[in-house]
Design a protein around this motif. Structure first.
Motif, PDB file in Angstrom:
ATOM      1  N   ASN A 128     -37.323  -2.348  11.587  1.00 34.01           N
ATOM      2  CA  ASN A 128     -35.826  -1.966  10.942  1.00 34.01           C
ATOM      3  C   ASN A 128     -35.811  -0.661  10.677  1.00 34.01           C
ATOM      4  N   VAL A 129     -36.679   0.205  10.371  1.00 35.15           N
ATOM      5  CA  VAL A 129     -36.371   1.595  10.157  1.00 35.15           C
ATOM      6  C   VAL A 129     -36.278   2.189  11.427  1.00 35.15           C
ATOM      7  N   ALA A 130     -36.808   1.766  12.506  1.00 37.56           N
ATOM      8  CA  ALA A 130     -36.397   2.451  13.870  1.00 37.56           C
ATOM      9  C   ALA A 130     -35.006   2.403  14.300  1.00 37.56           C
ATOM     10  N   ALA A 156     -28.584  -1.874   0.603  1.00 35.66           N
ATOM     11  CA  ALA A 156     -29.545  -1.442   1.506  1.00 35.66           C
ATOM     12  C   ALA A 156     -30.928  -2.107   1.577  1.00 35.66           C
ATOM     13  N   ALA A 157     -31.222  -2.800   0.559  1.00 32.10           N
ATOM     14  CA  ALA A 157     -32.544  -3.298   0.496  1.00 32.10           C
ATOM     15  C   ALA A 157     -32.216  -4.845   1.425  1.00 32.10           C
ATOM     16  N   LYS A 178     -34.396  -5.325   4.606  1.00 34.67           N
ATOM     17  CA  LYS A 178     -35.246  -6.192   4.754  1.00 34.67           C
ATOM     18  C   LYS A 178     -34.955  -7.499   5.577  1.00 34.67           C
ATOM     19  N   GLN A 179     -34.562  -7.504   6.859  1.00 37.63           N
ATOM     20  CA  GLN A 179     -34.262  -8.550   7.798  1.00 37.63           C
ATOM     21  C   GLN A 179     -35.157  -8.771   8.763  1.00 37.63           C
ATOM     22  N   THR A 231     -30.309  -5.204  10.743  1.00 37.68           N
ATOM     23  CA  THR A 231     -30.236  -3.927  10.266  1.00 37.68           C
ATOM     24  C   THR A 231     -29.676  -2.787  10.959  1.00 37.68           C
ATOM     25  N   ALA A 232     -29.666  -2.877  12.330  1.00 35.71           N
ATOM     26  CA  ALA A 232     -29.083  -1.993  13.120  1.00 35.71           C
ATOM     27  C   ALA A 232     -27.540  -1.762  12.924  1.00 35.71           C
TER      28      ALA A 232
END
Ligand SMILES: [Zn+2]
Length: 511
Positions: A144-146, A191-192, A196-197, A203-204
């Motif tokens: 997700n962060v990526a 945001a959370a 958290k998907q 998320t992208a």
């Protein structure tokens, strides 16, 4: 157990409950201020038993089961709050005592309401990202962060393990666009929920941003060196920051943030007009969006032009607003000191912002109206919305959005069209429109059918109207307030609709 201990236990249960709602389910039931109040009460009780309760509590909630867990090499702590000068002073002396150091460097930043993350790099390569979780165990959100725009995947010239910590958030203006359907309570929850998907593609598609503030494993000693290093490595850092070494410096920064409208004041961005179903133009102030107690506030009511004159409200003004419940906030006060010179006085528009007709002021009333009752799109749509709303016919599945949708397709242009929608759909492929399927169409038509005017003979209606003391007239005029309609309402029904007369079905008639 003493009373105090019982109270402590009860408070802890409440806090745990709200932690799960906030951190795991992203559906808070109380405001941040109310939550802080609970935490403060708990801390006060625990301070009386220092030998039992360590002052460092765990933060957040246990990791969400759906994600694999990541253990933090160093615990991720949450922020402590200070509410006044005394709190800040206490905090400062505590740190000095702890470090046995009198000269310390303090970096001040305005808090952005997001969620903390930790990202691990090995030999410069991004390998893992985790949420804070309970401070010791976080959730693995690497994929997700990526997807976050501009998040560095490779760091030049870095050897060994490096951990970067920061905050992931959604900006207020992005939040307003994302939250058109009121899915989220506030930007932090959005945001959370976006991060958290299980499917990182979701998320992208969300407007997530981040900034970094901490570095573990580097050679940097001070916070300012760390921030410089983070920037050099290609990370975003919070741009509003100030380095100080004293209480005075911290308070000065706070006042600057407070006064420069950065995030605490309300700035009128512009004024828009809502045209209601009776044609009245209601001015509404568009505010620079501000997060207050977990709710994003972007509008405030201005009532009418007399109110604007009386309070002398102008565009660009800094105002104090009052929010109570779900009602649109009210402007309580205008700050004249921060107004730029030559800010023009407010001029109420001479024409309807929706249809361009010349507006009229009704004598003895503050309200200004658009006279085009049957031609002004805003008025027609507002009338339709009211008709299907809970306050009137309560047609389930036909809300504001659907009314606008059918209006734009020329399928519902007047109230009568609602009850003939089924016939119209014979010649229109609604299933071909996005968001509609066989089942949702059937549900909608059923719910319209169920609200169809109930049978009541004309004679019966007249008798009842007389019993209730109403004047019964056999012809309709614009003066008629209500028409009691039967199952086959016929021409009078149509005329009533054209005249904007409210039509009652049998249920409402009984009320
Ligand atoms: Zn109009």
């Amino acid at each position: 157990m003493t009373n105090l201990e019982k109270m402590r236990e009860k408070l802890q249960d409440q806090i745990n409950y709200h932690n799960v709602l906030y951190h795991q389910k992203n559906k808070p039931e109380i405001s941040d201020a109310e939550y802080d109040e609970l935490k403060k009460k708990l801390a006060e009780i625990e301070a009386q038993f220092p030998e039992i309760y360590a002052t460092q509590d765990s933060v957040g909630a246990p990791p969400d089961e759906r994600f694999s867990k990541v253990e933090h090499q160093e615990p991720m702590l949450s922020l402590e709050n200070a509410y006044d000068e005394q709190d800040v002073e206490k905090f400062l002396s505590k740190i000095k005592r702890f470090l046995i150091e009198d000269k310390i460097e303090i970096l001040c930043e305005p808090k952005i309401d997001g969620l903390s993350f930790s990202a691990i790099y090995e030999d410069g390569r991004f390998v893992k990202a985790a949420t804070r979780g309970d401070g010791f165990l976080g959730e693995d959100v690497t994929h997700n962060v990526a997807t976050i725009k501009g998040f560095p995947k490779f760091l030049q010239g870095v050897q060994g393990r490096l951990e970067v910590r920061g905050e992931i958030y959604i900006s207020n203006s992005d939040f307003l666009k994302l939250n058109e359907n009121d899915e989220f309570a506030n930007p932090r929850n959005a945001a959370a929920g976006s991060l958290k998907q299980l499917d990182a593609n979701i998320t992208a598609s969300r407007p997530l941003r981040y900034f970094a503030y901490s570095l573990i494993g580097g050679a940097e000693k001070s916070q300012s060196e760390i921030l410089n290093k983070l920037e050099a490595l290609g990370f975003c850092v919070n741009e509003h920051q100030s380095l100080t070494s004293s209480l005075d410096g911290m308070l000065k920064f706070y006042n600057e943030v407070y006064n420069c409208r950065y995030n605490l004041d309300y700035d009128i961005d512009g004024i828009v007009y809502k045209v209601g179903r009776t044609g009245v133009l209601t001015p509404v102030a568009d505010l620079v969006p501000v997060n207050i107690g977990g709710v994003l506030v972007s509008r405030a009511s201005l009532h009418n032009q007399d109110e604007i004159k009386r309070k002398d409200i102008r565009e660009g003004d800094i105002v104090t607003i009052k929010r109570a419940g779900d009602v649109i906030p009210q402007i309580v006060e205008v700050s004249r000191d921060s107004r730029l010179p030559n800010t023009p006085e407010f001029v109420f528009p001479g024409v309807c912002p929706e249809c361009g007709s010349k507006v009229r002021q009704v004598e003895g009333e503050a309200a200004v109206r658009c006279p085009e009752e049957f031609a002004c799109k805003a008025q027609i749509i507002e009338k339709l919305k009211h008709f299907v709303s809970k306050d009137a016919f309560d047609i389930v599945g036909l809300g504001d959005k659907q009314i606008e949708f059918f209006y734009d397709l020329d399928l519902i242009k007047q109230i009568h069209d609602i009850f003939t929608l089924e016939e119209k759909l014979d010649e229109f492929n609604l299933e071909g429109q996005s968001g509609w399927g066989e089942k949702s169409i059937a549900n909608l038509l059923n719910s319209i059918q169920s609200r169809r005017l109930l049978a009541m003979s004309r004679g019966e209606a007249k008798v009842r109207a007389k019993t209730l003391g109403a004047k019964v007239s056999s012809h309709l005029s614009a003066k008629t307030d209500y028409l009691i309609a039967g199952e086959k309402p016929g021409s009078k029904y149509k005329k009533a609709v054209e005249l904007g007369v409210e039509i009652l079905d049998e249920d409402q008639w009984h009320k």
